[in-house]
Design a protein around this motif. Structure first.
Motif, PDB file in Angstrom:
ATOM      1  N   UNK A 168       7.864  20.359  87.934  1.00 17.58           N
ATOM      2  CA  UNK A 168       6.846  20.306  88.970  1.00 17.58           C
ATOM      3  C   UNK A 168       5.903  19.131  88.778  1.00 17.58           C
ATOM      4  N   UNK A 169       5.536  18.529  89.900  1.00 19.55           N
ATOM      5  CA  UNK A 169       4.586  17.415  89.880  1.00 19.55           C
ATOM      6  C   UNK A 169       3.435  17.685  90.851  1.00 19.55           C
ATOM      7  N   UNK A 170       2.269  17.239  90.467  1.00 17.95           N
ATOM      8  CA  UNK A 170       1.064  17.363  91.292  1.00 17.95           C
ATOM      9  C   UNK A 170       0.633  15.971  91.723  1.00 17.95           C
ATOM     10  N   UNK A 171       0.249  15.840  92.991  1.00 15.86           N
ATOM     11  CA  UNK A 171      -0.263  14.576  93.510  1.00 15.86           C
ATOM     12  C   UNK A 171      -1.745  14.770  93.839  1.00 15.86           C
ATOM     13  N   UNK A 172      -2.584  13.826  93.403  1.00 19.05           N
ATOM     14  CA  UNK A 172      -4.027  13.920  93.651  1.00 19.05           C
ATOM     15  C   UNK A 172      -4.531  12.642  94.320  1.00 19.05           C
ATOM     16  N   UNK A 181     -10.224   5.560  94.978  1.00 20.00           N
ATOM     17  CA  UNK A 181      -9.277   4.711  95.732  1.00 20.00           C
ATOM     18  C   UNK A 181      -7.839   4.816  95.253  1.00 20.00           C
ATOM     19  N   UNK A 182      -7.555   5.718  94.321  1.00 20.36           N
ATOM     20  CA  UNK A 182      -6.186   5.839  93.812  1.00 20.36           C
ATOM     21  C   UNK A 182      -5.558   7.181  94.171  1.00 20.36           C
ATOM     22  N   UNK A 183      -4.224   7.160  94.141  1.00 25.81           N
ATOM     23  CA  UNK A 183      -3.422   8.384  94.183  1.00 25.81           C
ATOM     24  C   UNK A 183      -2.704   8.465  92.845  1.00 25.81           C
ATOM     25  N   UNK A 184      -2.720   9.640  92.235  1.00 22.44           N
ATOM     26  CA  UNK A 184      -2.017   9.819  90.962  1.00 22.44           C
ATOM     27  C   UNK A 184      -0.993  10.950  91.088  1.00 22.44           C
ATOM     28  N   UNK A 185       0.147  10.755  90.382  1.00 24.02           N
ATOM     29  CA  UNK A 185       1.200  11.767  90.313  1.00 24.02           C
ATOM     30  C   UNK A 185       1.277  12.233  88.862  1.00 24.02           C
ATOM     31  N   UNK A 186       1.239  13.560  88.662  1.00 28.53           N
ATOM     32  CA  UNK A 186       1.159  14.131  87.315  1.00 28.53           C
ATOM     33  C   UNK A 186       2.313  15.095  87.059  1.00 28.53           C
ATOM     34  N   UNK A 211       0.446   5.980  88.936  1.00 33.15           N
ATOM     35  CA  UNK A 211      -0.825   5.716  89.608  1.00 33.15           C
ATOM     36  C   UNK A 211      -0.527   4.762  90.740  1.00 33.15           C
ATOM     37  N   UNK A 212      -0.815   5.192  91.962  1.00 33.41           N
ATOM     38  CA  UNK A 212      -0.488   4.412  93.150  1.00 33.41           C
ATOM     39  C   UNK A 212      -1.711   3.608  93.568  1.00 33.41           C
ATOM     40  N   UNK A 213      -1.613   2.286  93.401  1.00 35.51           N
ATOM     41  CA  UNK A 213      -2.741   1.388  93.648  1.00 35.51           C
ATOM     42  C   UNK A 213      -2.530   0.602  94.938  1.00 35.51           C
ATOM     43  N   UNK A 214      -3.582   0.431  95.710  1.00 34.07           N
ATOM     44  CA  UNK A 214      -3.480  -0.318  96.955  1.00 34.07           C
ATOM     45  C   UNK A 214      -4.657  -0.048  97.882  1.00 34.07           C
ATOM     46  N   UNK A 215      -5.073   1.209  97.947  1.00 34.16           N
ATOM     47  CA  UNK A 215      -6.218   1.530  98.793  1.00 34.16           C
ATOM     48  C   UNK A 215      -7.497   0.898  98.238  1.00 34.16           C
ATOM     49  N   UNK A 218       9.116   8.285  93.717  1.00 32.78           N
ATOM     50  CA  UNK A 218       9.889   8.160  92.474  1.00 32.78           C
ATOM     51  C   UNK A 218       9.511   6.877  91.742  1.00 32.78           C
ATOM     52  N   UNK A 219       9.462   5.768  92.484  1.00 31.51           N
ATOM     53  CA  UNK A 219       9.196   4.470  91.848  1.00 31.51           C
ATOM     54  C   UNK A 219       7.717   4.086  91.873  1.00 31.51           C
ATOM     55  N   UNK A 220       6.928   4.699  92.767  1.00 30.96           N
ATOM     56  CA  UNK A 220       5.527   4.311  92.926  1.00 30.96           C
ATOM     57  C   UNK A 220       5.334   3.098  93.810  1.00 30.96           C
TER      58      UNK A 220
END
Length: 391
Positions: A168-172, A177-182, A192-196, A227-229
């Protein structure tokens, strides 16, 4: 050109604004969470209040309803679980050190996001914290959940051997300004999804297509490969914060502080429709049977033909912002900061829309049939020409 509608029922039991409205999976009940610190349970059969959940020491920010249990989170830093039948508080989940903004129930897990910059995972039944997700530099506003089984191929899963205990993975999404997948099992940050460049206000997950959509105060929506970010696309036409998202049949609907909703083709990134007429921010939206329903800061709900963008109806009566809407059995439920839950009959516009869709399909069928006959005729002519030319 939309005409006004009047509510078939107005529920005024709450003593403060309603911040959220949740529909049970079986559609039999609704749950409202309020500024008055209480939650109320409503029957969709008779629109009566059948439960009053009291115990929080501050306002309720968000609520979630299952068939047998209700969950509420609050500015008092806690989450509570309630018995739907008796109204009894079954569990109090303590650990957050600031306002709890959002909760999400998945399988036996309860996830929460807070102003204390953390997200947490709890055992639904044991009233116990399982995991803490720490790494955001500001408050966690929105959550999503998926399993790696939904998105990873077998060979990719083998690369994550240490996480096999739980896939299981959680997205926050956060105001940092970031989105993280845990990874839920270890609390480790997977991506860590960077761009915003602004706070992330909303998330929509499309696990089968490995895509995540995030809306932000930077006026953009971004699509990510979970999967790749990798950032796949940026949708840039809004002129205000993106507040809410809805994904239906590879069409993405986005509601904004710029007073519009836009519809995008996910596969191309093309904006194909803009829904106007709102006099304030679009705070919530819901797609139903070819109709796009919106709630706005101008205290009105609206119904648009999703394809043409034509406004079909305006629902007037609320005094303040509409925070949430739900639809069940061709009834529209709107919950507002004015403290009322209003119920509207939408059978008329649903029926008209079905007739319109039937006509369109019939016309398309005739057009397709004509096209087939035309192609058949052209093919025959082509064959005759070839024979005459001795080919």
């Amino acid at each position: 050109m939309g005409n006004s509608g009047s509510a078939v029922k107005v529920c005024t039991d709450h003593q403060g604004g309603i911040n959220w409205l949740s529909l049970s999976p079986d559609g039999q009940r609704l749950l409202t969470g309020s500024e008055d610190g209480t939650a109320r349970l409503w029957s969709t059969a008779d629109s009566q209040c059948h439960g009053h959940f009291q115990g929080h020491e501050s306002y309720i920010t968000f609520c979630h309803l299952e068939n047998e249990a209700a969950f509420t989170c609050s500015a008092d830093h806690t989450i509570r679980k309630w018995d739907v039948m008796t109204g009894q508080c079954l569990a109090i989940y303590r650990g957050h050190t600031s306002i709890v903004n959002r909760i999400l129930v998945a399988k036996d897990y309860l996830f929460s996001g807070s102003y204390d910059r953390t997200a947490r995972c709890w055992s639904v039944d044991k009233e116990k914290q399982i995991q803490e997700f720490r790494g955001h530099r500001n408050c966690v506003l929105t959550l999503a959940h998926y399993s790696s089984r939904d998105v990873l191929e077998e060979e990719e899963e083998e690369e994550e051997e240490e996480e096999k205990v739980s896939r299981d993975l959680l997205v926050t999404g956060s105001t940092d300004c970031t989105v993280k997948v845990w990874w839920v099992s270890s609390g480790r940050c997977y991506q860590t999804l960077l761009g915003h460049t602004g706070a992330v206000l909303c998330l929509i997950l499309d696990a089968p297509n490995r895509e995540l959509f995030s809306g932000s105060t930077d006026y953009t929506i971004r699509t990510w490969n979970i999967v790749t970010g990798e950032q796949l696309k940026v949708f840039k036409e809004h002129q205000g914060s993106v507040i809410c998202l809805e994904l239906v049949n590879r069409h993405l609907y986005s509601g904004s502080a710029d007073r519009t909703v836009k519809c995008w083709l996910v596969d191309t990134g093309e904006r194909i429709q803009t829904y106007k007429a709102h006099k304030h921010s679009v705070s919530t939206l819901k797609y139903h049977a070819g109709i796009l329903f919106t709630g706005s800061g101008d205290a009105c709900a609206r119904a648009f033909n999703s394809r043409s963008g034509v406004l079909q109806k305006i629902f007037r009566g609320h005094k303040f912002i509409i925070n949430c809407i739900q639809i069940h059995n061709e009834l529209l439920y709107t919950a507002s900061h004015d403290g009322t839950l209003r119920i509207w009959d939408i059978r008329g516009i649903c029926k008209r829309n079905k007739r319109r869709l039937k006509k369109e399909r019939s016309a398309q069928g005739r057009s397709s049939q004509k096209g087939s006959l035309s192609r058949l005729f052209n093919n025959k002519v082509g064959c005759m020409v070839q024979q005459d030319n001795g080919e």
